[in-house]
Design a protein around this motif. Structure first.
Motif, PDB file in Angstrom:
ATOM      1  N   LEU A 119       0.831  -1.210   0.000  1.00  0.00           N
ATOM      2  CA  LEU A 119       0.000   0.000   0.000  1.00  0.00           C
ATOM      3  C   LEU A 119       0.862   1.254   0.000  1.00  0.00           C
ATOM      4  O   LEU A 119       0.674   2.163   0.796  1.00  0.00           O
ATOM      5  CB  LEU A 119      -0.934  -0.006   1.217  1.00  0.00           C
ATOM      6  N   ARG A 142       2.452   4.441  -2.532  1.00  0.00           N
ATOM      7  CA  ARG A 142       1.686   5.425  -3.320  1.00  0.00           C
ATOM      8  C   ARG A 142       0.936   4.767  -4.461  1.00  0.00           C
ATOM      9  O   ARG A 142      -0.218   5.078  -4.741  1.00  0.00           O
ATOM     10  CB  ARG A 142       2.635   6.491  -3.887  1.00  0.00           C
ATOM     11  N   ASN A 152       2.970 -10.507   5.775  1.00  0.00           N
ATOM     12  CA  ASN A 152       4.141 -10.551   4.908  1.00  0.00           C
ATOM     13  C   ASN A 152       3.833 -11.467   3.728  1.00  0.00           C
ATOM     14  O   ASN A 152       3.665 -12.677   3.894  1.00  0.00           O
ATOM     15  CB  ASN A 152       5.340 -11.081   5.700  1.00  0.00           C
ATOM     16  N   ALA A 163      11.285  -9.209  -2.660  1.00  0.00           N
ATOM     17  CA  ALA A 163       9.941  -9.543  -2.153  1.00  0.00           C
ATOM     18  C   ALA A 163       8.931  -9.532  -3.300  1.00  0.00           C
ATOM     19  O   ALA A 163       8.055 -10.395  -3.388  1.00  0.00           O
ATOM     20  CB  ALA A 163       9.532  -8.549  -1.072  1.00  0.00           C
TER      21      ALA A 163
HETATM   22  P1  ADP Z   1       5.555   3.145  -3.877  1.00  0.00           P
HETATM   23  O1  ADP Z   1       6.699   3.526  -4.775  1.00  0.00           O
HETATM   24  O2  ADP Z   1       4.356   2.617  -4.627  1.00  0.00           O
HETATM   25  O3  ADP Z   1       5.159   4.194  -2.878  1.00  0.00           O
HETATM   26  P2  ADP Z   1       6.742   1.736  -1.650  1.00  0.00           P
HETATM   27  O4  ADP Z   1       8.011   0.991  -1.783  1.00  0.00           O
HETATM   28  O5  ADP Z   1       6.746   3.010  -0.884  1.00  0.00           O
HETATM   29  O6  ADP Z   1       6.118   1.894  -3.103  1.00  0.00           O
HETATM   30  O7  ADP Z   1       5.619   0.836  -0.987  1.00  0.00           O
HETATM   31  C1  ADP Z   1       5.533  -0.517  -1.092  1.00  0.00           C
HETATM   32  C2  ADP Z   1       4.675  -1.066   0.033  1.00  0.00           C
HETATM   33  O8  ADP Z   1       4.805  -2.486  -0.001  1.00  0.00           O
HETATM   34  C3  ADP Z   1       5.101  -0.586   1.405  1.00  0.00           C
HETATM   35  O9  ADP Z   1       3.971  -0.091   2.109  1.00  0.00           O
HETATM   36  C4  ADP Z   1       5.651  -1.868   2.067  1.00  0.00           C
HETATM   37  O10 ADP Z   1       5.355  -1.928   3.449  1.00  0.00           O
HETATM   38  C5  ADP Z   1       4.916  -2.966   1.309  1.00  0.00           C
HETATM   39  N1  ADP Z   1       5.652  -4.235   1.298  1.00  0.00           N
HETATM   40  C6  ADP Z   1       6.966  -4.416   1.016  1.00  0.00           C
HETATM   41  N2  ADP Z   1       7.289  -5.721   1.133  1.00  0.00           N
HETATM   42  C7  ADP Z   1       6.156  -6.372   1.491  1.00  0.00           C
HETATM   43  C8  ADP Z   1       5.839  -7.729   1.777  1.00  0.00           C
HETATM   44  N3  ADP Z   1       6.765  -8.699   1.720  1.00  0.00           N
HETATM   45  N4  ADP Z   1       4.562  -8.042   2.111  1.00  0.00           N
HETATM   46  C9  ADP Z   1       3.620  -7.078   2.192  1.00  0.00           C
HETATM   47  N5  ADP Z   1       3.856  -5.780   1.942  1.00  0.00           N
HETATM   48  C10 ADP Z   1       5.099  -5.420   1.603  1.00  0.00           C
END
Ligand code: ADP
Length: 219
Positions: free
Chosen positions: A10, A12, A52, A80
């Motif tokens: 979640l 952006r 996760n 991930a």
């Molecule tokens: P964006 O560029 O779209 O803002 P971000 O890197 O800020 O992307 O956000 C990616 C989101 O994915 C973060 O809120 C992070 O907590 C979540 N995330 C990363 N790894 C995992 C995972 N293994 N499982 C669930 N959520 C994850």
């Protein structure tokens, strides 16, 4: 038809997809590692859970395989993103959209079976780049490596008060005018006798080179 979507991540990107899908009346399961982000979407998504996605048993217990469409919107953590895509691909037949951080990441996602790989930052960069080249480019979308769609404001007087037939873009340059925006009005599939007026915005599909040429005609 109502569909069910699962969004992993979640940030952006994932969060704006989540809002759009919910606003369009679809069911959305939102998953993120980060508790604060999940809390923020508790009242927006149909369900929001802290989990996760790299943990296969978690994906199984959430019933990910039963979702029509899974969006993997993990940003920074490329490992991930890849692992999650791979596991969801192996679990079932969900249609997978995955966000790529860069070209290599995109290639890997395609190879492991993501159905739709998106490069939001690269694509937005291209769109903004075209707008910077000419302010008259309202929007720009690459359809493939050869074709694009542009929304272009007509500011060159040599195009004013001419019909599409007179301008003959299609025959001359292979450019198809698929719509004309005139103030609040939108003319879809304009006829050959449609007359271009001052400040009309044309929606055009055609070859990238030809579109570049036309952009440069609008100072
Ligand atoms: P964006 O560029 O779209 O803002 P971000 O890197 O800020 O992307 O956000 C990616 C989101 O994915 C973060 O809120 C992070 O907590 C979540 N995330 C990363 N790894 C995992 C995972 N293994 N499982 C669930 N959520 C994850």
């Amino acid at each position: 038809m109502k569909k069910n979507f699962a969004i992993i991540g979640l940030g952006r990107f994932g969060s704006s997809i989540c809002r759009t899908l919910v606003e369009s009346g679809h069911d959305v399961l939102a998953i993120d590692l980060n508790e604060d982000r999940v809390n923020e979407y508790m009242n927006i998504a149909t369900h929001a859970v802290v989990a996760n996605a790299q943990d296969e048993s978690v994906l199984r217990s959430l019933g990910i395989r039963n979702f029509d469409h899974v969006i993997i919107a993990i940003g920074e953590d490329i490992q991930a993103s890849i692992l999650t895509t791979l596991m969801i691909k192996e679990m079932g037949n969900s249609y997978i959209t995955a966000k790529a951080q860069n070209a290599y990441h995109g290639k890997v996602l395609e190879k492991i079976g993501a159905d739709h790989v998106v490069h939001p930052e690269r694509d937005m960069g291209i769109r903004i780049g075209h707008h910077l080249v000419s302010r008259n480019v309202v929007d720009y979308l690459e359809l493939s490596d050869k074709y694009s769609l542009v929304e272009l404001k007509v500011t060159n007087s040599k195009f004013f008060n001419k019909t599409l037939l007179e301008l003959n873009f299609r025959q001359r340059y292979g450019l198809n005018v698929i719509g004309i925006r005139r103030g609040q009005e939108m003319i879809i599939s304009p006829a050959a006798d449609a007359v271009i007026q001052v400040n009309d915005t044309l929606m055009i599909v055609g070859g990238i080179k030809e579109i570049d040429w036309l952009e440069n005609q609008m100072p």
